[in-house]
Design an enzyme around this catalytic site. Structure first.
Site, PDB file in Angstrom:
ATOM      1  N   CYS A   3       0.928  -1.148   0.039  1.00 27.52           N
ATOM      2  CA  CYS A   3       0.148  -0.062   0.012  1.00 27.52           C
ATOM      3  C   CYS A   3       0.751   1.221   0.021  1.00 27.52           C
ATOM      4  O   CYS A   3       1.539   1.629   0.930  1.00 27.52           O
ATOM      5  CB  CYS A   3      -0.810  -0.085   1.369  1.00 27.52           C
ATOM      6  SG  CYS A   3      -2.043   1.559   1.225  1.00 27.52           S
ATOM      7  N   CYS A  11      -2.009   7.122   5.083  1.00 29.78           N
ATOM      8  CA  CYS A  11      -2.866   6.423   5.786  1.00 29.78           C
ATOM      9  C   CYS A  11      -2.423   5.353   6.540  1.00 29.78           C
ATOM     10  O   CYS A  11      -1.654   4.573   6.055  1.00 29.78           O
ATOM     11  CB  CYS A  11      -4.096   5.981   4.840  1.00 29.78           C
ATOM     12  SG  CYS A  11      -5.381   5.083   5.701  1.00 29.78           S
ATOM     13  N   CYS A  14      -4.443   0.473   8.510  1.00 33.27           N
ATOM     14  CA  CYS A  14      -3.925  -0.898   8.704  1.00 33.27           C
ATOM     15  C   CYS A  14      -2.983  -1.155   9.457  1.00 33.27           C
ATOM     16  O   CYS A  14      -1.768  -1.113   9.224  1.00 33.27           O
ATOM     17  CB  CYS A  14      -3.728  -1.104   7.149  1.00 33.27           C
ATOM     18  SG  CYS A  14      -5.124  -1.503   6.030  1.00 33.27           S
ATOM     19  N   CYS A  86      -7.527   2.193  -2.425  1.00 28.92           N
ATOM     20  CA  CYS A  86      -7.243   1.392  -1.472  1.00 28.92           C
ATOM     21  C   CYS A  86      -7.083  -0.077  -1.735  1.00 28.92           C
ATOM     22  O   CYS A  86      -8.262  -0.621  -2.251  1.00 28.92           O
ATOM     23  CB  CYS A  86      -8.281   1.714  -0.182  1.00 28.92           C
ATOM     24  SG  CYS A  86      -8.078   0.677   1.342  1.00 28.92           S
ATOM     25  N   GLN A 209     -22.190  -7.559   6.730  1.00 24.71           N
ATOM     26  CA  GLN A 209     -20.694  -7.817   6.993  1.00 24.71           C
ATOM     27  C   GLN A 209     -19.822  -7.384   6.056  1.00 24.71           C
ATOM     28  O   GLN A 209     -20.164  -7.509   5.008  1.00 24.71           O
ATOM     29  CB  GLN A 209     -20.499  -9.223   7.384  1.00 24.71           C
ATOM     30  CG  GLN A 209     -21.214  -9.713   8.647  1.00 24.71           C
ATOM     31  CD  GLN A 209     -20.410  -9.383   9.863  1.00 24.71           C
ATOM     32  OE1 GLN A 209     -19.518  -8.917   9.952  1.00 24.71           O
ATOM     33  NE2 GLN A 209     -21.160  -9.910  11.036  1.00 24.71           N
ATOM     34  N   GLU A 265     -34.881  -6.847  15.303  1.00 24.84           N
ATOM     35  CA  GLU A 265     -33.838  -5.843  14.909  1.00 24.84           C
ATOM     36  C   GLU A 265     -34.545  -4.461  15.140  1.00 24.84           C
ATOM     37  O   GLU A 265     -35.415  -4.263  14.363  1.00 24.84           O
ATOM     38  CB  GLU A 265     -33.295  -6.003  13.480  1.00 24.84           C
ATOM     39  CG  GLU A 265     -32.584  -5.052  12.662  1.00 24.84           C
ATOM     40  CD  GLU A 265     -31.343  -4.696  13.480  1.00 24.84           C
ATOM     41  OE1 GLU A 265     -30.820  -3.368  13.730  1.00 24.84           O
ATOM     42  OE2 GLU A 265     -30.411  -5.643  13.485  1.00 24.84           O
ATOM     43  N   ASN A 309     -26.081 -11.037  17.851  1.00 30.88           N
ATOM     44  CA  ASN A 309     -25.123 -10.505  17.016  1.00 30.88           C
ATOM     45  C   ASN A 309     -24.901  -9.103  17.309  1.00 30.88           C
ATOM     46  O   ASN A 309     -25.150  -8.219  16.490  1.00 30.88           O
ATOM     47  CB  ASN A 309     -25.062 -10.862  15.526  1.00 30.88           C
ATOM     48  CG  ASN A 309     -23.973 -10.462  14.718  1.00 30.88           C
ATOM     49  OD1 ASN A 309     -22.802 -10.226  15.103  1.00 30.88           O
ATOM     50  ND2 ASN A 309     -24.234 -10.085  13.514  1.00 30.88           N
ATOM     51  N   CYS A 336     -17.819  -8.943  17.674  1.00 33.12           N
ATOM     52  CA  CYS A 336     -16.566  -8.154  16.801  1.00 33.12           C
ATOM     53  C   CYS A 336     -15.899  -7.561  18.192  1.00 33.12           C
ATOM     54  O   CYS A 336     -14.982  -6.667  17.694  1.00 33.12           O
ATOM     55  CB  CYS A 336     -17.266  -7.190  15.688  1.00 33.12           C
ATOM     56  SG  CYS A 336     -18.218  -5.910  16.755  1.00 33.12           S
TER      57      CYS A 336
END
Length: 378
Positions: A3, A11, A14, A86, A209, A265, A309, A336
């Protein structure tokens, strides 16, 4: 992954880019296993997908000017850094972003200047399906550019023939919020997202996702575990709740004759998406637009299994306490954020983690998804 933006310090999102992928995965595994140290917990091999071009969604801050917009992030001074190439984005997203930048110029949509607090276009949100179809959402401060967007929309549809949904989201407040409550749909209605052998419908303002390949593995694993726990027999249908169900990924993968699945939901748009998918699939699943915790507490009986979730904050003490005191035999928790997962599991000690798997949903970062099956021990 190579990258140029990372190498030039434009940036640094990551954060693990310089760490070999195997070492990234080992560190994530150590962290989550330290947070869930139960010696009886059976860990399955981690699920690993591609390390680049895995993102099906681009969330781009718009900077610069209408004549020369940047799509990416802002630097410390509020100036735009263009990241339309990206390497995390799918090839389809990379191909679409320059055309969308040109459209911003054609429609004369002034990017929002955070420092000066003027301008209109705050974010550009682009989602690509496995079939290469696109959803584009323009997050604006006001409706002022909508007429121009509508006027030039035929040209954009010609330039991007796989563009299926175009909408405007209004976010008038000056604060770090990605989008607002009001959506104006200008073209289409839903984006068809093919996952495993199911087609899930995605409407604007619906969560999906980011990594389709790893999400498919997540849903397959959940379905396999549930099939073992709740085999179809001659008795009354087993009851399953999918709380924080989004567009119905878990619920629709679990739904089958002999299993009564209800998804809950808070997003009405996500529920509309899930209902569309269930209707087309002929799946025995119902969906309710409600707050997951409030809905669960209002029911007069508990199900056989609950899927949760939640967002990064977790399910919280109220729902965890209800699950602890309920008659639910099994909880399938997709998280997550392993720290909130560990906190929630500690709040329901009668439900012991039995199986777990780490899924490398977000390579090159410290983030991941983890799926845990908990079983009541009393």
């Amino acid at each position: 992954m190579d990258c140029a933006h990372y190498d030039a310090h434009r940036c640094r999102s990551c954060t693990l880019l310089e760490v070999p992928r195997a070492d990234q995965l080992a560190a994530k595994t150590r962290q989550v296993q330290a947070l869930l140290p139960d010696p009886d917990l059976e860990w399955q091999p981690p699920v690993v997908g591609p390390g680049e071009r895995f993102r099906n969604k681009a969330k781009m801050v718009v900077g610069g000017t209408a004549d020369a917009p940047t799509l990416g992030i802002l630097d410390a001074a509020g100036s735009g850094i263009d990241l339309r190439d990206c390497p995390l984005h799918s090839a389809g997203l990379q191909a679409a972003l320059p055309l969308l930048a040109a459209f911003i110029s054609t429609a004369a949509i002034a990017p929002y200047d955070v420092t000066a607090r003027r301008g209109e276009l705050k974010h550009l949100l682009v989602t690509e399906s496995e079939a290469g179809e696109l959803m584009v959402r323009f997050v604006l401060r006001s409706q002022e550019p909508v007429t121009r967007i509508s006027k030039h929309l035929p040209g954009l549809l010609a330039a991007l023939p796989r563009l299926r949904v175009v909408s405007v989201n209004l976010q008038p407040e000056h604060k770090a919020v990605l989008e607002g409550e009001r959506e104006i749909v200008l073209h289409g209605s839903t984006l068809a997202m093919r996952v495993n052998d199911l087609t899930l419908h995605l409407r604007p303002q619906s969560f999906f996702q980011t990594n389709t390949e790893v999400a498919a593995s997540l849903y397959r694993q959940a379905a396999a575990w549930v099939a073992e726990l709740l085999p179809v027999g001659e008795t009354a249908p087993a009851q399953v709740w999918d709380l924080y169900c989004g567009v119905g990924g878990f619920a629709l993968h679990l739904a089958r004759p002999g299993l009564a699945v209800t998804g809950v939901e808070v997003s009405a748009e996500a529920v509309a998406s899930a209902r569309t998918s269930a209707r087309e699939l002929g799946a025995p699943a119902e969906f309710v637009a409600a707050d997951a915790t409030a809905w669960a507490l209002a029911q007069d009986r508990s199900p056989d299994l609950v899927v949760v979730n939640p967002p990064r904050r977790g399910i919280g003490p109220v729902l965890a306490g209800w699950l602890e005191d309920s008659g639910v035999r099994h909880v399938l928790y997709s998280s997550c954020n392993a720290e909130s997962l560990a906190r929630d599991l500690a709040a329901m000690p009668s439900l012991r983690p039995r199986r777990a798997v780490l899924l490398d949903m977000f390579p090159q970062t410290r983030h991941y998804e983890v799926l845990v099956l908990a079983e009541r021990t009393d």
